[in-house]
Design an enzyme around this catalytic site. Sequence first.
Site, mmCIF file in Angstrom:
data_model
loop_
_atom_site.group_PDB
_atom_site.id
_atom_site.type_symbol
_atom_site.label_atom_id
_atom_site.label_comp_id
_atom_site.label_asym_id
_atom_site.label_seq_id
_atom_site.Cartn_x
_atom_site.Cartn_y
_atom_site.Cartn_z
ATOM 1 N N ARG A 216 0.846 -1.187 0.000
ATOM 2 C CA ARG A 216 0.000 0.000 0.000
ATOM 3 C C ARG A 216 0.884 1.241 0.000
ATOM 4 O O ARG A 216 1.891 1.300 0.712
ATOM 5 C CB ARG A 216 -0.875 0.038 1.268
ATOM 6 C CG ARG A 216 -2.153 -0.791 1.169
ATOM 7 C CD ARG A 216 -3.109 -0.233 0.129
ATOM 8 N NE ARG A 216 -4.309 -1.031 -0.035
ATOM 9 C CZ ARG A 216 -4.465 -2.046 -0.893
ATOM 10 N NH1 ARG A 216 -3.464 -2.426 -1.669
ATOM 11 N NH2 ARG A 216 -5.611 -2.692 -0.991
ATOM 12 N N GLU A 245 -3.396 7.679 -5.791
ATOM 13 C CA GLU A 245 -3.475 6.857 -7.015
ATOM 14 C C GLU A 245 -4.574 7.385 -7.928
ATOM 15 O O GLU A 245 -5.725 7.442 -7.491
ATOM 16 C CB GLU A 245 -3.721 5.402 -6.648
ATOM 17 C CG GLU A 245 -2.523 4.810 -5.926
ATOM 18 C CD GLU A 245 -2.654 3.312 -5.613
ATOM 19 O OE1 GLU A 245 -3.690 2.706 -5.909
ATOM 20 O OE2 GLU A 245 -1.691 2.757 -5.057
ATOM 21 N N HIS A 263 -0.620 -0.017 -9.756
ATOM 22 C CA HIS A 263 -1.396 -0.891 -8.862
ATOM 23 C C HIS A 263 -1.910 -2.124 -9.613
ATOM 24 O O HIS A 263 -3.119 -2.366 -9.706
ATOM 25 C CB HIS A 263 -2.552 -0.125 -8.209
ATOM 26 C CG HIS A 263 -3.012 -0.750 -6.922
ATOM 27 N ND1 HIS A 263 -3.423 -0.022 -5.838
ATOM 28 C CD2 HIS A 263 -3.132 -2.042 -6.541
ATOM 29 C CE1 HIS A 263 -3.785 -0.829 -4.851
ATOM 30 N NE2 HIS A 263 -3.620 -2.082 -5.262
ATOM 31 N N LEU A 264 -0.945 -2.873 -10.131
ATOM 32 C CA LEU A 264 -1.297 -4.023 -10.971
ATOM 33 C C LEU A 264 -1.151 -5.362 -10.247
ATOM 34 O O LEU A 264 -1.329 -6.406 -10.857
ATOM 35 C CB LEU A 264 -0.368 -4.063 -12.204
ATOM 36 C CG LEU A 264 -0.531 -2.965 -13.242
ATOM 37 C CD1 LEU A 264 0.434 -3.192 -14.403
ATOM 38 C CD2 LEU A 264 -1.964 -2.933 -13.764
ATOM 39 N N GLY A 265 -0.782 -5.284 -8.946
ATOM 40 C CA GLY A 265 -0.467 -6.523 -8.217
ATOM 41 C C GLY A 265 -1.473 -7.639 -8.412
ATOM 42 O O GLY A 265 -1.112 -8.791 -8.637
HETATM 43 P P1 NAD Z 1 -1.993 -10.435 5.480
HETATM 44 O O1 NAD Z 1 -3.017 -9.859 6.375
HETATM 45 O O2 NAD Z 1 -2.043 -11.887 5.165
HETATM 46 O O3 NAD Z 1 -0.528 -10.133 6.058
HETATM 47 C C1 NAD Z 1 -0.165 -8.914 6.602
HETATM 48 C C2 NAD Z 1 0.824 -9.199 7.721
HETATM 49 O O4 NAD Z 1 1.359 -7.948 8.167
HETATM 50 C C3 NAD Z 1 0.186 -9.877 8.946
HETATM 51 O O5 NAD Z 1 0.820 -11.109 9.214
HETATM 52 C C4 NAD Z 1 0.415 -8.861 10.067
HETATM 53 O O6 NAD Z 1 0.670 -9.474 11.327
HETATM 54 C C5 NAD Z 1 1.623 -8.116 9.545
HETATM 55 N N1 NAD Z 1 1.843 -6.823 10.188
HETATM 56 C C6 NAD Z 1 0.911 -5.962 10.666
HETATM 57 N N2 NAD Z 1 1.528 -4.895 11.221
HETATM 58 C C7 NAD Z 1 2.859 -5.089 11.070
HETATM 59 C C8 NAD Z 1 4.024 -4.327 11.426
HETATM 60 N N3 NAD Z 1 3.916 -3.159 12.070
HETATM 61 N N4 NAD Z 1 5.240 -4.838 11.099
HETATM 62 C C9 NAD Z 1 5.359 -6.016 10.469
HETATM 63 N N5 NAD Z 1 4.293 -6.786 10.131
HETATM 64 C C10 NAD Z 1 3.064 -6.331 10.414
HETATM 65 O O7 NAD Z 1 -2.037 -9.556 4.144
HETATM 66 P P2 NAD Z 1 -1.578 -9.993 2.672
HETATM 67 O O8 NAD Z 1 -2.698 -10.662 1.983
HETATM 68 O O9 NAD Z 1 -0.263 -10.688 2.763
HETATM 69 O O10 NAD Z 1 -1.414 -8.553 1.995
HETATM 70 C C11 NAD Z 1 -0.328 -7.707 2.358
HETATM 71 C C12 NAD Z 1 -0.507 -6.318 1.771
HETATM 72 O O11 NAD Z 1 -0.528 -6.387 0.335
HETATM 73 C C13 NAD Z 1 -1.817 -5.620 2.157
HETATM 74 O O12 NAD Z 1 -1.519 -4.251 2.379
HETATM 75 C C14 NAD Z 1 -2.680 -5.754 0.912
HETATM 76 O O13 NAD Z 1 -3.643 -4.754 0.851
HETATM 77 C C15 NAD Z 1 -1.617 -5.609 -0.155
HETATM 78 N N6 NAD Z 1 -1.979 -6.136 -1.484
HETATM 79 C C16 NAD Z 1 -1.635 -5.392 -2.568
HETATM 80 C C17 NAD Z 1 -1.919 -5.883 -3.825
HETATM 81 C C18 NAD Z 1 -1.592 -5.084 -5.051
HETATM 82 O O14 NAD Z 1 -2.382 -5.092 -5.978
HETATM 83 N N7 NAD Z 1 -0.475 -4.416 -5.105
HETATM 84 C C19 NAD Z 1 -2.566 -7.123 -3.989
HETATM 85 C C20 NAD Z 1 -2.897 -7.850 -2.846
HETATM 86 C C21 NAD Z 1 -2.586 -7.345 -1.584
HETATM 87 C C1 MLT Z 2 -5.900 -5.771 -2.973
HETATM 88 O O1 MLT Z 2 -5.840 -5.259 -1.844
HETATM 89 O O2 MLT Z 2 -6.570 -6.783 -3.228
HETATM 90 C C2 MLT Z 2 -5.108 -5.166 -4.072
HETATM 91 O O3 MLT Z 2 -4.572 -3.952 -3.727
HETATM 92 C C3 MLT Z 2 -5.739 -5.205 -5.404
HETATM 93 C C4 MLT Z 2 -6.920 -4.321 -5.565
HETATM 94 O O4 MLT Z 2 -7.050 -3.348 -4.839
HETATM 95 O O5 MLT Z 2 -7.765 -4.611 -6.402
#
Ligand code: NAD
Ligand code: MLT
Length: 295
Positions: A216, A245, A263-265
């Site tokens: 994020r 964004e 934001h293509l993840g």
């Molecule tokens: P998740 O909830 O499985 O994992 C997040 C982890 O972060 C948890 O284990 C939590 O304990 C840990 N955490 C919380 N606070 C913390 C801190 N201060 N220091 C270290 N660790 C900490 O989430 P996820 O599914 O692995 O997703 C991770 C991130 O990726 C989220 O922000 C999600 O929105 C983002 N994401 C982005 C995309 C994208 O399109 N770029 C796609 C999917 C997810």
């Molecule tokens: C997510 O949190 O799932 C990703 O950032 C992707 C999206 O926002 O669609």
Amino acid sequence: MTSYKINKVLIADDIEQECVDVLKQSLPAHDAVIVRSATKITAELVEAGGKGRLRLVGRAGTGVDNIDVPAASKNGVLVMNTPRELSIGALELSASLSRHVAQADASMKAGKWARKDYMGEEVYGRTLAVIGLGRIGREVAVRMQAFGMTVIGYDPVVSKEDAAAINIESLPLEQIWPRADYITVHVPLIPATENLIGDEVISKCKRGVRIINVARGGIVDEAALLTGLEDGRVGGAALDVFLEEPPKDRSLASHARVIATPHLGASTIDAQLRVASEVAENIVALNKGTLLGVL
Ligand code: NAD
Ligand code: MLT
């Protein structure tokens, strides 16, 4: 638990401003609304919806930072995300950083043959710090180990033993910064993680550290990152997410040592099929009374 029957679903994701009026009018007449990330489900919207039929907000994705979850709970509206969607795509984005693939490709397209400009480095033998060892962080760790990287990491809810079971050395953040060649963040954007990587942290890192943010915008302090890139403390960055964004300020996205994507993840056919089915399955499960994954 209150029993819910979802019959009428609004699938809404469009440019925010155009959407708000439509949603305000439509939500009270719908049982559920499904959003990706563009639509912001604000307190005002859930209040309006909650007064009508709205009982559920389904997020086709992971982060729920576009939904006011406390306001939803207050108004009797459930929020569900699709946590099974691992966004393997998010981690695949970071892979081209060390070999300047994007920049080298752009230079070829500009008619150049600039072999000397793009000397890369191997990730083999280097140390990757994974901050946040949740669903995506762990997947990143396992895959980068296959590339020969040593993985260290930190997550407040993951024990040293659990991390060691997947060959990650869990360390306090202060010990992580001076050891990492690459840092990748996989945490939610919450007050504790806002600007987690800022100027002070960058100064504690190895000179030339590479920083990856596919989680994020706002977890890595954008101004500090730009300063670090300019004075050489940061060797490169891969960014899929931005504080704003699309970003109005393009200084980072257009920096020569930054690979930037919009934001293509999760934007793969595979991930979108998975979230689409998961959100639909959740609504069916809710109607059957067997729902998991409510926030
Ligand atoms: P998740 O909830 O499985 O994992 C997040 C982890 O972060 C948890 O284990 C939590 O304990 C840990 N955490 C919380 N606070 C913390 C801190 N201060 N220091 C270290 N660790 C900490 O989430 P996820 O599914 O692995 O997703 C991770 C991130 O990726 C989220 O922000 C999600 O929105 C983002 N994401 C982005 C995309 C994208 O399109 N770029 C796609 C999917 C997810
Ligand atoms: C997510 O949190 O799932 C990703 O950032 C992707 C999206 O926002 O669609």
